[in-house]
Motif scaffolding. Structure first.
Motif, mmCIF file in Angstrom:
data_model
loop_
_atom_site.group_PDB
_atom_site.id
_atom_site.type_symbol
_atom_site.label_atom_id
_atom_site.label_comp_id
_atom_site.label_asym_id
_atom_site.label_seq_id
_atom_site.Cartn_x
_atom_site.Cartn_y
_atom_site.Cartn_z
ATOM 1 N N ILE A 214 0.841 -1.208 0.000
ATOM 2 C CA ILE A 214 0.000 0.000 0.000
ATOM 3 C C ILE A 214 0.874 1.256 0.000
ATOM 4 O O ILE A 214 1.814 1.378 0.790
ATOM 5 C CB ILE A 214 -0.946 -0.003 1.209
ATOM 6 N N SER A 215 0.520 2.208 -0.896
ATOM 7 C CA SER A 215 1.301 3.440 -1.053
ATOM 8 C C SER A 215 0.362 4.644 -1.204
ATOM 9 O O SER A 215 -0.852 4.472 -1.350
ATOM 10 C CB SER A 215 2.192 3.334 -2.293
ATOM 11 N N LYS A 237 -4.252 4.479 5.907
ATOM 12 C CA LYS A 237 -4.195 5.949 5.978
ATOM 13 C C LYS A 237 -2.802 6.415 6.388
ATOM 14 O O LYS A 237 -2.275 7.411 5.872
ATOM 15 C CB LYS A 237 -5.242 6.466 6.968
ATOM 16 N N LEU A 238 -2.196 5.709 7.335
ATOM 17 C CA LEU A 238 -0.845 6.041 7.780
ATOM 18 C C LEU A 238 0.155 5.950 6.637
ATOM 19 O O LEU A 238 1.132 6.695 6.579
ATOM 20 C CB LEU A 238 -0.432 5.103 8.917
ATOM 21 N N ARG A 239 -0.115 5.053 5.688
ATOM 22 C CA ARG A 239 0.752 4.894 4.522
ATOM 23 C C ARG A 239 0.402 5.886 3.410
ATOM 24 O O ARG A 239 1.004 5.841 2.336
ATOM 25 C CB ARG A 239 0.647 3.463 3.994
ATOM 26 N N GLY A 240 -0.586 6.746 3.648
ATOM 27 C CA GLY A 240 -0.897 7.809 2.701
ATOM 28 C C GLY A 240 -1.946 7.485 1.669
ATOM 29 O O GLY A 240 -2.202 8.291 0.757
ATOM 30 N N ALA A 241 -2.588 6.322 1.764
ATOM 31 C CA ALA A 241 -3.578 5.922 0.757
ATOM 32 C C ALA A 241 -4.913 6.623 0.977
ATOM 33 O O ALA A 241 -5.202 7.138 2.055
ATOM 34 C CB ALA A 241 -3.786 4.403 0.823
ATOM 35 N N ARG A 283 -11.918 3.467 -12.335
ATOM 36 C CA ARG A 283 -10.829 2.488 -12.329
ATOM 37 C C ARG A 283 -11.150 1.251 -11.499
ATOM 38 O O ARG A 283 -10.796 0.140 -11.853
ATOM 39 C CB ARG A 283 -9.548 3.108 -11.740
ATOM 40 N N GLY A 284 -11.731 1.470 -10.328
ATOM 41 C CA GLY A 284 -11.844 0.425 -9.318
ATOM 42 C C GLY A 284 -10.765 0.606 -8.268
ATOM 43 O O GLY A 284 -9.879 1.463 -8.393
ATOM 44 N N ALA A 285 -10.836 -0.183 -7.207
ATOM 45 C CA ALA A 285 -9.885 -0.049 -6.093
ATOM 46 C C ALA A 285 -8.534 -0.654 -6.466
ATOM 47 O O ALA A 285 -8.458 -1.691 -7.121
ATOM 48 C CB ALA A 285 -10.442 -0.733 -4.854
ATOM 49 N N ASP A 286 -7.470 0.019 -6.041
ATOM 50 C CA ASP A 286 -6.120 -0.499 -6.285
ATOM 51 C C ASP A 286 -5.786 -1.669 -5.365
ATOM 52 O O ASP A 286 -4.983 -2.532 -5.716
ATOM 53 C CB ASP A 286 -5.090 0.618 -6.071
ATOM 54 N N ALA A 287 -6.397 -1.667 -4.186
ATOM 55 C CA ALA A 287 -6.174 -2.760 -3.232
ATOM 56 C C ALA A 287 -7.466 -2.995 -2.462
ATOM 57 O O ALA A 287 -8.166 -2.042 -2.107
ATOM 58 C CB ALA A 287 -5.041 -2.419 -2.275
ATOM 59 N N ILE A 288 -7.766 -4.256 -2.213
ATOM 60 C CA ILE A 288 -8.980 -4.619 -1.469
ATOM 61 C C ILE A 288 -8.601 -5.543 -0.318
ATOM 62 O O ILE A 288 -7.832 -6.501 -0.491
ATOM 63 C CB ILE A 288 -10.018 -5.323 -2.371
ATOM 64 N N ILE A 289 -9.167 -5.235 0.872
ATOM 65 C CA ILE A 289 -8.936 -6.060 2.057
ATOM 66 C C ILE A 289 -10.288 -6.530 2.599
ATOM 67 O O ILE A 289 -11.032 -5.746 3.196
ATOM 68 C CB ILE A 289 -8.193 -5.263 3.160
ATOM 69 N N PRO A 290 -10.652 -7.785 2.397
ATOM 70 C CA PRO A 290 -11.853 -8.327 3.038
ATOM 71 C C PRO A 290 -11.534 -8.577 4.518
ATOM 72 O O PRO A 290 -10.709 -9.431 4.840
ATOM 73 C CB PRO A 290 -12.103 -9.650 2.294
#
Length: 394
Positions: A214-215, A237-241, A283-290
């Motif tokens: 995550i970036s 959020k801490l990683r700036g996303a 675009r859709g989400a760059d990363a997904i966390i279920p």
């Protein structure tokens, strides 16, 4: 002549036993290490007598947990015993209580999100009085995964609260392997015990964030705003996303915002795919966390994912569920990635406890403290989602 009247032994006993005029002395080898009485705060010498019984919540069998008096744990050479100050109740604890688990053997004391104070040490690494958090994995340190920093995948891993008795007790034995393999972390003085129980859950989220890479360029979609979803949101959020959270329980909407969500979506009243595409310029989400069990099967995760996007299977799927209708061509042509994140490593625990002490306040995360006698009430609270998080305290 040596008698009980003129002999003083630092054992916490005022007199040595006497019978028929003969005095019996405690052999020196039975007094093996200093301990801290975790209730009084006084350091004394521990002898093997008298036998003392601590209180523990014992999973007698699947579905039956009982408060029992059990023998106090005794430290092995190289190991230690802690007085448990707090232990978080995890959804895995609820699962083991209700359904069991493949590696679980009853009777067992559950609880793997453990913090406490050292009361007996048979190692030079820690002393009586040290405040510590325990990485629950007990690993070999020799296999390829251990040697490459992936000790959560140790080929011989055992887990405190699964294969060893855990933290739902007044005291807990910590094996020498945990001490030797850096499985204990000193709790910074600025961090309280209840908050320190978040170390292991937060460490799991750090593992997930690393696997996804995550970036600040990412829009991250988190499915579920329970404890793990909110912690994942805080790390992203801490990683700036940019962070999107999907949650149907309205009472968790504000918590998601406090955790760092830029947008909270209610899939019960909104079209999740449509909203995610609106929020990402199509675009859709760059990363997904279920972030809850079954989330990856409940939602159309690959339709929500951008080209080049990454999906992390952070929560396990029930045996009866699976991700259906996976378009393997879309993974190929659109370079979508699927990764797993299982638990956390010992190094993730060290990172997590430092974050909790310095960079993440998490004061908004509501915690219900329950006493050991009320463990079943705490488990039910977690099961029924009455409270975001429950912690057993001593």
């Amino acid at each position: 002549m040596l008698s009980a009247n003129n002999l003083k032994v630092d054992s916490g006993l005022e007199k040595l036993p006497c019978k028929m005029g003969i005095f019996f002395l405690i052999p020196i080898f039975m007094i093996h290490s200093p301990i801290l009485n975790y209730k009084t705060g006084i350091v004394v010498m521990k002898s093997s007598i008298p036998v003392i019984h601590m209180k523990a919540a014992v999973l007698v069998s699947v579905g039956k947990i009982a408060i029992k008096n059990v023998d106090d744990p005794v430290a092995d050479p190289g190991g230690l015993v802690i007085g448990v100050k707090a232990c978080g109740i995890c959804s895995t604890d609820v699962k083991m209580w209700r359904k069991g688990q493949r590696d679980l053997r009853c009777p067992r004391i559950l609880g793997h999100e453990v913090v406490g104070v050292v009361i007996e040490s048979r190692t030079d690494a820690f002393s009586a009085g040290d405040r510590v958090q325990i990485f629950p994995g007990v690993v070999c340190g020799e296999c390829r995964n251990c040697r490459t920093g992936r000790d959560n995948l140790c080929s011989k891993i055992k887990i405190i609260g699964f294969s060893y008795d855990g933290g739902f007790a007044e005291m807990m034995k910590v094996p020498p392997e945990s001490v030797r393999m850096a499985g204990l972390n000193r709790i910074p003085s600025t961090l309280g015990y209840e908050k320190a129980t978040l170390t292991e859950p937060l460490a799991c989220c750090l593992n997930c964030a690393e696997k996804l890479g995550i970036s600040p360029d990412d829009t991250v979609l988190i499915l579920g705003a329970g404890t793990m979803g909110l912690l994942n949101a805080s790390i992203a959020k801490l990683r700036g996303a940019r962070v999107l959270v999907a949650e149907v329980m309205r009472e968790r909407t504000e918590l998601a915002k406090k955790a760092g969500a830029d947008r909270v979506i209610d899939p019960g009243s909104e079209d999740l795919v449509e909203v995610v595409h609106e929020e990402t310029d199509g675009r859709g989400a760059d990363a997904i966390i279920p972030a809850f069990g079954g989330a990856a099967a409940l939602y159309p995760v690959f339709d929500l994912l951008a080209k080049g996007g990454r999906l992390c299977l952070f929560s396990g799927l029930p045996d009866s569920e699976s991700i259906k209708n996976i378009d393997l061509n879309s993974i190929h042509y659109e370079e979508k990635m699927l990764v797993g994140a299982y638990g956390c490593t010992s190094s993730h625990n060290r990172m997590a406890i430092n974050l909790l002490a310095k960079d993440l306040s998490l004061d908004w995360l509501t915690v219900r403290a329950v006493r050991l006698d009320d463990i079943e009430e705490g488990l039910r609270s977690a099961e029924e989602k009455k409270q975001l998080r429950a912690v057993v305290t001593n």
